[in-house]
Scaffold this active site. Structure first.
Site, PDB file in Angstrom:
ATOM      1  N   ASP A 164       0.832  -1.209   0.000  1.00  0.00           N
ATOM      2  CA  ASP A 164       0.000   0.000   0.000  1.00  0.00           C
ATOM      3  C   ASP A 164       0.867   1.260   0.000  1.00  0.00           C
ATOM      4  O   ASP A 164       2.081   1.211   0.291  1.00  0.00           O
ATOM      5  CB  ASP A 164      -0.917  -0.025   1.240  1.00  0.00           C
ATOM      6  CG  ASP A 164      -2.252   0.652   0.998  1.00  0.00           C
ATOM      7  OD1 ASP A 164      -2.336   1.504   0.095  1.00  0.00           O
ATOM      8  OD2 ASP A 164      -3.210   0.340   1.730  1.00  0.00           O
TER       9      ASP A 164
ATOM     10  N   ASP B 233     -10.758   2.225  -3.140  1.00  0.00           N
ATOM     11  CA  ASP B 233     -11.284   1.879  -1.819  1.00  0.00           C
ATOM     12  C   ASP B 233     -12.813   1.883  -1.834  1.00  0.00           C
ATOM     13  O   ASP B 233     -13.446   1.453  -0.870  1.00  0.00           O
ATOM     14  CB  ASP B 233     -10.797   2.884  -0.767  1.00  0.00           C
ATOM     15  CG  ASP B 233      -9.436   2.491  -0.206  1.00  0.00           C
ATOM     16  OD1 ASP B 233      -8.913   1.437  -0.593  1.00  0.00           O
ATOM     17  OD2 ASP B 233      -8.888   3.263   0.612  1.00  0.00           O
TER      18      ASP B 233
HETATM   19  C1  GLA Z   1      -5.727   1.785   2.304  1.00  0.00           C
HETATM   20  C2  GLA Z   1      -6.176   0.642   1.424  1.00  0.00           C
HETATM   21  C3  GLA Z   1      -7.242  -0.156   2.147  1.00  0.00           C
HETATM   22  C4  GLA Z   1      -6.680  -0.659   3.447  1.00  0.00           C
HETATM   23  C5  GLA Z   1      -6.163   0.501   4.285  1.00  0.00           C
HETATM   24  C6  GLA Z   1      -5.427   0.006   5.507  1.00  0.00           C
HETATM   25  O1  GLA Z   1      -6.731   2.725   2.462  1.00  0.00           O
HETATM   26  O2  GLA Z   1      -6.627   1.104   0.186  1.00  0.00           O
HETATM   27  O3  GLA Z   1      -7.680  -1.237   1.354  1.00  0.00           O
HETATM   28  O4  GLA Z   1      -5.648  -1.563   3.194  1.00  0.00           O
HETATM   29  O5  GLA Z   1      -5.267   1.325   3.546  1.00  0.00           O
HETATM   30  O6  GLA Z   1      -4.941   1.035   6.292  1.00  0.00           O
END
Ligand code: GLA
Length: 769
Positions: free
Chosen positions: A504, A574
């Site tokens: 990420d 997301d």
């Molecule tokens: C980001 C990702 C999510 C999740 C969060 C965790 O927002 O896109 O899918 O993994 O971080 O903190």
């Protein structure tokens, strides 16, 4: 890319592996030709597997023919590399006359500005976007590149250019993909002067379209939780800049473009020129219509706040800029890109593994992960047929919220007193493999890492350090930071049986200072950071070849052909609302294959819109890509679990067609459409899978008839509803022609309804009399 080359292992070794040898050959074309002859290389014409590059020494014309595309350029009377043709494949019997530089336009636009060049230095009165701009130590800012030599090796062409007076060499690199006709272009700049100089702007390539006044540009825009919007606008005189200044790819623009003729409303018809830049840092693509209505596309690292000092003897390799041509409309352009990504670009191309059905804990638990909770979710996930269990954020350091812990990559002892092993063993015992979330390039100020190394982040001394999600960006351009990140990831993968990393990246850059290096080198951070990011991914893959990686950036902020070459899948957004996803996924697939498009089924109502959607609708929306489950399964009823189980096994039966097949946007959800329909046709044509979605019924209108595409006209196909209803009078078997010409009626009424069906080939074309 086609790899079949005609040269012997010896020349192959030197060409591929010893760049210094390769470069040193260029100034001496006669020696090159001699060596090539000795080594068995045809210097003027060579054949890749399905790509053919020819050079006509009389006219000084290069012709690249690959799949259905021809790309022709010539060295003109001024020694410039000039684009002559880019479009549908031409018969070999068509010969082009020698290239001639264009006349200037009055005294204001000299020939260097009016001539469509493949790569042009800023100098000599150039007024359009340059491919390269250099400042020399004596403040000279003038660069005029002329042809020196070239080499052809199978499907690769290299054209060596040099400044008229100074030792600045630029090698234009081309590689043609025999399956799709997509060209990979890049440039290498070499400093053979006796002092450093500074590159202030550099493109991988300039692409010139045929002159025209009726072009339309498509590009992608977005933001967090709202990525992948397709924009369309006419190309008028002037310039459109697509870019990111964020240090990373960004969601606001994605480095992809497609240009077709206005008025072509059939997505399966007409010529489309398209391209995508393989760069995960700040980038720029300019689309310019000049004073003669010549359309030029330039792309490379963003020149904003950019400078790269190149020492004497050093060379700078640009990222790759891929582009292609389809005469089957925007649908055909997307399919060529998908094919290219699967066949040539992804880490295991041409046969990347099918994506497993994944479970992810994030929306179920957020940071509240622990041994018992993860084991319980794992049991539920395995029970419905998941093949991979991924533990998301919260497992490390003092990570109880997004305020602390990033950078401290040890297992949290309160949450996992026995380490990760019991959870991993449990996941394995349940028949799944195990994946883990990491965010390697970031640090919370509240972390042991930051307390020990506050100098490791991007910063300008004495200035604020702007936080995003309470975190700062580690300066990956630094050797020590790169070593730290590389070492912790390697240790994690060595000590634990991990099959998958979700990598990420949850904020953009700010205050991009690199105080430890000379002032003149600080802006190199834009390039060196990304190179180190790629290098870490590549090293990790080499050391742990079975591990798969997902690129995530708070959703889809780091999706491009550069990162896709090193990762197995991406997280597009997301936003997991299954209705919003239709539009998000639609935009995503303009540039990127559904194979890498991870899509979770989550709880309803969604956190995004508080919208309530049936479980079937949510599944069918996610089944259009690589299926995942991101819900709190502990709260699902036995009936919901049974439905999930049924739909996951349906997905497994069709996933190869969805992930690898040819995608047709039958009804696009763009422009506030009430409906959305996609069709995926298996590569061997044995099956088609169709997903249909209705937003809301109105005034008793039935769902529009669905006309299939891409079937074998003479073959017979049997139709089967997977979910939802077909019209009662639907034939069970009919010809490909029938399904394409007569179509299929879906019984969709109400709000947020969905249906899916398959067509399976039962008999092949009857033999022709
Ligand atoms: C980001 C990702 C999510 C999740 C969060 C965790 O927002 O896109 O899918 O993994 O971080 O903190």
């Amino acid at each position: 890319m086609t790899r079949t080359l005609l040269y012997t292992p010896v020349s192959l070794f030197f060409w591929k592996c010893v760049p210094a040898f390769r470069r040193s050959l260029f100034p001496y074309p006669a020696i090159l030709v001699l060596l090539c002859c000795v080594c068995g290389v045809q210097a003027s014409t060579a054949q890749g597997q399905d790509a053919h590059i020819a050079y006509d020494a009389d006219t000084r014309i290069f012709r690249i023919d690959a799949a259905n595309t021809s790309y022709v350029l010539g060295i003109n009377d001024q020694g410039q590399a000039q684009t002559l043709y880019w479009g549908s494949r031409l018969p070999e019997s068509d010969h082009f006359p020698a290239a001639k530089a264009m006349p200037g336009m009055a005294s204001f636009d000299p020939p260097i500005t009016t001539t469509p060049e493949e790569f042009v230095g800023w100098g000599g009165g150039l007024a359009v976007e340059p491919s390269l701009k250099i400042t020399f130590p004596d403040s000279t800012r003038d660069l005029t590149l002329k042809y020196v030599s070239h080499a052809i090796h199978g499907n690769q062409l290299a054209i060596r250019m040099k400044d008229i007076a100074r030792g600045v060499y630029v090698t234009l690199q081309y590689e043609a993909d025999g399956e799709t006709g997509i060209l990979r272009r890049s440039a290498e700049v070499e400093n053979r002067t006796d002092a450093p100089f500074t590159i202030e702007q550099v493109s991988a390539a300039s692409w010139n379209l045929p002159r025209g006044t009726d072009y339309r540009l498509r590009y992608l825009t977005g933001r967090w939780a709202g990525e992948w919007n397709v924009q369309e606008q006419p190309i008028n005189p002037g310039k459109t800049i697509l870019e990111s200044r964020r240090g990373t790819t960004g969601a606001q623009n994605n480095p992809w473009f497609a240009i077709d003729r206005q008025g072509d409303s059939d997505p399966e018809h007409g010529g489309v020129w398209f391209g995508a830049l393989a760069w995960s840092g700040s980038w720029q693509i300019s689309i310019e219509q000049d004073m003669l209505r010549q359309v030029r596309v330039n792309g490379g690292p963003n020149s904003f706040d950019f400078a790269y000092r190149l020492q004497k003897g050093e060379h700078f390799q640009t990222p790759y800029f891929y582009a292609g041509y389809s005469n089957e409309g925007i649908g055909g352009a997307s399919r060529l890109l998908h094919r290219f990504e699967i066949g040539s670009l992804l880490p295991h191309a041409p046969e990347p593994k099918l994506r497993p059905v994944l479970y992810n804990s994030w929306e179920a638990t957020e940071f509240r992960v622990n041994e018992a909770g993860q084991m319980e979710l794992a049991e539920k996930a395995a029970g419905i047929g998941a093949e991979r269990f991924v533990m998301d954020d919260g497992w490390f350091g003092q990570r109880n919220s997004d305020h602390a812990g990033l950078g401290d990559w040890y297992v949290n002892p309160q949450k996992f007193p026995h380490g990760l092993k019991p959870v991993i063993d449990k996941v394995h015992a349940l028949g799944m493999d195990f994946g883990l979330w990491v965010e390697p390039e970031m640090v919370n100020p509240d972390s042991d890492l930051y307390r020990a190394h506050p100098d490791w982040v991007l910063n300008f001394p004495g200035r604020p350090r702007t936080e995003g999600r309470n975190q700062l960006v580690l300066n990956l351009a630094r050797a020590d930071v790169r070593a730290y990140v590389s070492a912790f990831l390697d240790k994690l993968l060595t000590e634990n049986d991990i099959a998958f990393l979700k990598w990420d990246y949850n904020r953009n850059w700010s205050e991009p200072g690199w105080p430890e290096v000379a002032a003149e080198d600080q802006k190199k951070v834009y390039v060196d950071f990304i190179r180190n990011y790629y290098a870490i991914l590549a090293e990790l893959r080499a050391r742990h070849p079975a591990v798969e990686i997902e690129s995530c950036s708070g959703g889809g902020s780091r999706v491009d052909l550069g990162v896709m070459h090193l990762t197995d899948e991406v997280w597009p957004s997301d936003n997991t609302d299954a209705y919003d996803r239709l539009l998000i996924q639609n935009g995503f697939t303009y540039a990127y294959t559904p194979e890498v498009m991870m899509s979770w089924v989550t709880d309803s109502p969604t956190w995004v819109n508080q919208r309530t959607l049936s479980l079937e609708y949510r599944f069918l929306s996610s089944m259009q890509g690589s299926l995942g489950i991101g819900a709190n399964l502990s709260k699902w009823t036995p009936q919901e679990l049974a439905t999930a189980s049924k739909m996951i096994s349906q997905y497994k039966a069709i996933r190869e067609t969805v992930q690898r097949g040819a995608l047709y946007r039958i009804i696009s959800p763009e422009h506030e459409s009430e409906q959305s329909v996609t069709e995926s046709v298996a590569r061997d044509g044995h099956e088609a899978v169709v997903f249909g979605f209705l937003h809301s019924s109105r005034e008793l209108y039935p769902f529009p008839r669905v006309y299939l595409r891409g079937l074998d006209a003479g073959a017979t196909y049997q139709i089967t509803a997977m979910d939802g209803q077909l019209a009662a009078d639907t034939l069970t078997k009919a010809s490909g022609t029938y399904w394409m010409e007569h179509g299929v009626d879906l019984e969709l009424r109400g709000d947020f309804q969905a249906a899916a069906f398959t067509l399976k080939r039962t008999a092949t074309k009857p033999a022709q009399p």
